[in-house]
Design an enzyme around this catalytic site. Sequence first.
Site, mmCIF file in Angstrom:
data_model
loop_
_atom_site.group_PDB
_atom_site.id
_atom_site.type_symbol
_atom_site.label_atom_id
_atom_site.label_comp_id
_atom_site.label_asym_id
_atom_site.label_seq_id
_atom_site.Cartn_x
_atom_site.Cartn_y
_atom_site.Cartn_z
ATOM 1 N N THR A 6 0.841 -1.197 0.000
ATOM 2 C CA THR A 6 0.000 0.000 0.000
ATOM 3 C C THR A 6 0.878 1.249 0.000
ATOM 4 O O THR A 6 1.963 1.236 0.570
ATOM 5 C CB THR A 6 -0.903 0.004 1.257
ATOM 6 O OG1 THR A 6 -1.607 -1.229 1.290
ATOM 7 C CG2 THR A 6 -1.903 1.138 1.245
ATOM 8 N N SER B 225 -12.271 -1.969 3.637
ATOM 9 C CA SER B 225 -10.865 -1.553 3.702
ATOM 10 C C SER B 225 -10.585 -0.867 5.038
ATOM 11 O O SER B 225 -11.498 -0.568 5.810
ATOM 12 C CB SER B 225 -10.611 -0.573 2.553
ATOM 13 O OG SER B 225 -9.383 0.070 2.691
ATOM 14 N N SER B 226 -9.288 -0.625 5.306
ATOM 15 C CA SER B 226 -8.900 0.199 6.460
ATOM 16 C C SER B 226 -8.274 1.517 6.023
ATOM 17 O O SER B 226 -7.772 2.276 6.862
ATOM 18 C CB SER B 226 -7.882 -0.561 7.329
ATOM 19 O OG SER B 226 -8.484 -1.693 7.902
ATOM 20 N N ASP C 128 -9.501 -8.705 1.933
ATOM 21 C CA ASP C 128 -10.172 -7.726 2.797
ATOM 22 C C ASP C 128 -11.629 -8.117 3.072
ATOM 23 O O ASP C 128 -12.274 -7.535 3.943
ATOM 24 C CB ASP C 128 -10.105 -6.314 2.187
ATOM 25 C CG ASP C 128 -8.747 -5.667 2.414
ATOM 26 O OD1 ASP C 128 -8.034 -6.080 3.350
ATOM 27 O OD2 ASP C 128 -8.391 -4.749 1.662
ATOM 28 N N ASN D 4 -3.018 -4.591 -1.544
ATOM 29 C CA ASN D 4 -3.097 -5.405 -0.331
ATOM 30 C C ASN D 4 -1.710 -5.898 0.092
ATOM 31 O O ASN D 4 -0.922 -5.108 0.566
ATOM 32 C CB ASN D 4 -4.108 -6.546 -0.454
ATOM 33 C CG ASN D 4 -4.580 -7.000 0.917
ATOM 34 O OD1 ASN D 4 -4.747 -6.175 1.807
ATOM 35 N ND2 ASN D 4 -4.775 -8.286 1.116
ATOM 36 N N GLY E 201 -0.363 -0.039 5.881
ATOM 37 C CA GLY E 201 -0.119 -0.935 7.015
ATOM 38 C C GLY E 201 -1.344 -1.701 7.503
ATOM 39 O O GLY E 201 -1.441 -2.013 8.688
ATOM 40 N N GLY E 202 -2.297 -2.000 6.608
ATOM 41 C CA GLY E 202 -3.481 -2.777 7.014
ATOM 42 C C GLY E 202 -4.241 -2.053 8.111
ATOM 43 O O GLY E 202 -4.392 -0.836 8.072
ATOM 44 N N GLN F 260 -6.873 -8.121 -3.008
ATOM 45 C CA GLN F 260 -7.796 -7.345 -2.190
ATOM 46 C C GLN F 260 -8.956 -8.204 -1.674
ATOM 47 O O GLN F 260 -9.626 -7.834 -0.713
ATOM 48 C CB GLN F 260 -8.345 -6.202 -3.069
ATOM 49 C CG GLN F 260 -8.962 -5.052 -2.340
ATOM 50 C CD GLN F 260 -7.944 -4.218 -1.601
ATOM 51 O OE1 GLN F 260 -6.775 -4.230 -1.957
ATOM 52 N NE2 GLN F 260 -8.378 -3.523 -0.585
ATOM 53 N N THR G 128 -3.892 0.641 -2.846
ATOM 54 C CA THR G 128 -3.431 -0.632 -2.269
ATOM 55 C C THR G 128 -3.588 -1.782 -3.252
ATOM 56 O O THR G 128 -4.558 -1.829 -4.011
ATOM 57 C CB THR G 128 -4.216 -0.958 -0.977
ATOM 58 O OG1 THR G 128 -3.723 -2.185 -0.427
ATOM 59 C CG2 THR G 128 -5.712 -1.099 -1.211
#
Length: 474
Positions: free
Chosen positions: A250, A321-322, A292, A270, A343-344, A289, A268
Site C-alpha cells: 500500500t 478496507s482500512s 479484505d 493489499n 499498514g493494514g 484485495q 493498495t
Amino acid sequence: MRGRFILPEPAEPQEKHRTRADKDDIPFNTNPRQADALESIARFGLDGFYLGPVAQAVVGAVKRHGGGLTLEDLCAVRVREAAPLTAAWRGKTIHTMPLPSSGGITLVQTLGLMEHTRPIWEKANADAAARMDALLDDTARDPAKRGPFAETDGDKAEALAELPPAFSPAYAHVLAESFKHAFADRAQYLGDPAFMPADPTLRLLDPARLDAKAGMIDPDRTLDDADYAEAENLSDLLPQSAPPPDDHGTSHFSVVDRWGNAVACTETINLSFGSRIFVTEYGFCLNNQMDDFQTRPGEPNAFGLVQSDRNLPQPGKCPLSSMTPTIVLDGAGRVETVVGASGGPRIITGTVQSLLMAHEPGFGAAAVGLPRIHHQWKPAALLVEPAAVPALLHLHGSGFGDSADPLEELGGQGEEVFDEDIFWGAGLEELRRHGHAIRPMIEGAAVQIIHRDPAGNGWQAASDPRKGGAPAGR
Ligand code: DON
C-alpha cells in the site's frame, strides 16, 4: 528542536523533487510494458484498462492460474464516487474516507472517545510528562543508564534525552480501549453500504452512543473481550491471532499545492506483490484485495481481522478496507493537516495517533516518528512499539527490510530491550496491570503527513521514518 534524534525533521521540503535518476548509486529501473498500460489508460480512460488488450491480458493471467475472471466482469466495473465522511473535531472539520473503508468511521469514533474521556487522561499525561523529563535528564547525565545507546556519542544521547514524553500509560490505556470499542464495531457492522439495508455510519457516530461507549471505559482495567461488542452470538467473530504481514502493498500520498488545495490518496494492492499473479504483457501484478473480505467464516484475514457476514464476498461488492486518507480543516476552513498511511489495520491506529499528536503542542508533523500502540480488538493483544525501532531506522536512514532484525542490531534481545524501553519505562508494567497482553510491534504503519506549522512558518511535511521515504516539493 526537541527529539531530533528520534523524530523526522519536518518542514524542509527539497528545492526540487528527488528522483531515482538523481541518485547515481541506485539503478534506474524502467518498465516499458507497464508504460504501455498507462498510455492506454491515458488515451482511453477506464476503457483503456477494462476493455481491449489490457483487459484481455488481465483475464488471461487470472485464467492461467485457475481463476474465473471474465471480460464481462471487467466490462461491468463502474467507479463509485462517494462524498467524504465529514465530522467535527475540536472546532475543526475532518474529511475522511467513508464506507466501504472502515478507516473514516473508526478514526472518527476513536477521536470522539478520546475527547469524551479527556478527564481520565489529561492530568495523568501532565504528571507523566514531568516524571519523564526528570528521568530523561538523569539518563542523559549517566551513560550507564543509556542501555543500548551507551556507545553512542554525546550528541545522540543528548538528543535522545530530548525525546518528549508523548503520553502516559493512562492515555495509552484509554486509547487502546477506544480502539477496541471502535474495532469491535468494525467487526460487527461494517461492509459495503450498497449491500446493506441501511448504512450504519450515522448510528455508529451518534454522540449519545459514543457517550455510552466512553462511559464503559474503566480507567483501571480492560473489559472482557465480549463486552466491547453488542452482537449476541459472537462465535463467528472469534479468531485465532495471525501475525501481521510485511508492509509493502500500500502507498499513501499527502499533497498540498501552492494555493492550499489538498489531496489525501491511499492506493493498495493489499499484500506484497498482491496476489503474486503477474500480467506479463503489461508489467504489473494483480492485487489480492479479496482478502479484505471475510472469506472464511470465523477465520481472520491476513491482518488478523475478523468481520461479520456483512463483509462476505458478493458479485459487484467492495471489500471492507482500512484505508484512512484524511484532511483536517481549521476553524476558518483552511487545510491544516493532510494525513494517511499504509499498514493494514495499523493504517487506522497510526493515522489516529499521528493526527492526535500532530495537534499537541511541540510536535507538528514530527509526530509520525513517535512510538505508537495498536489494538484491533481481536486478537486480544496490545502491540506497543519500542522507541528503539524508529530510532534505529532513522539513525540508519533506512526503511523496512534493511535488517532482518532491527532490535538485534542494538545488541540486545528484542524482549530485553523492550522491557527497558526508554520511552515506555515502567508504563508497560502499569498497562499489564490494567489487563493488557503486551507484544512488541516491530512493523508499525507508515504514515505520511503534511501539517500547517501552528507558529505560522508554512507547511511541515514528514514521511514516516519506518518506511524510508522523504518529503518532496517546494
Ligand atoms: O485496504 C486495506 O485495508 C488493505 N488492503 C491495506 C493493506 C495494506 O496496507 C498493506 N500494506 N502496507
